[in-house]
Design a protein around this motif. Structure first.
Motif: not given
Length: 121
Positions: A106-121
């Motif tokens: 019953x836990x909600x597991x979210x998925x996202x496709x976000x080509x705009x978000x970048x992890x910091x180096x």
């Protein structure tokens, strides 16, 4: 603030949940104890903890989204693995897409496709 570190899902059967999440994320846990199971998912932690009181419906309050490249494929793969639909893949602006399923506990597991978000180096 250093950023998100851990998302924890409470489960009634921690061994079954460990197997389900190992398959869902194609990753074995790095920490495996009866009180907590931890997975390293791209540098972020997915944790499983036993529910203190099993049963009852869970309230959708906080939603964590896990980044994916092919959201429709991942959404369908999780459904085929026993998840249930929560929110079908939806375009929320530009190329940004979100979706969510409920795991077998019953836990909600979210998925996202976000080509705009970048992890910091």
């Amino acid at each position: 603030m250093l950023g998100l570190r851990t998302t924890i899902y409470k489960v009634s059967d921690i061994e079954a949940a460990k197997a389900w999440y190992t398959h869902a994320f194609s990753t074995k846990p790095y920490f495996d104890e009866p009180f907590y199971i931890g997975f390293n998912i791209g540098g972020y932690e997915l944790g499983l903890q036993p529910e203190e009181v099993a049963g009852g419906e869970k309230i959708d309050s906080v939603l964590s989204y896990w980044g994916v490249e092919k959201i429709e494929e991942e959404y369908q793969r999780l459904l085929a693995q026993g998840a249930t639909p929560h929110e079908a893949p939806t375009n929320v602006g530009g190329e940004l897409m979100v979706a969510s399923v409920k795991d077998p506990w019953g836990n909600v597991l979210g998925l996202i496709y976000n080509p705009y978000f970048k992890l910091p180096d």
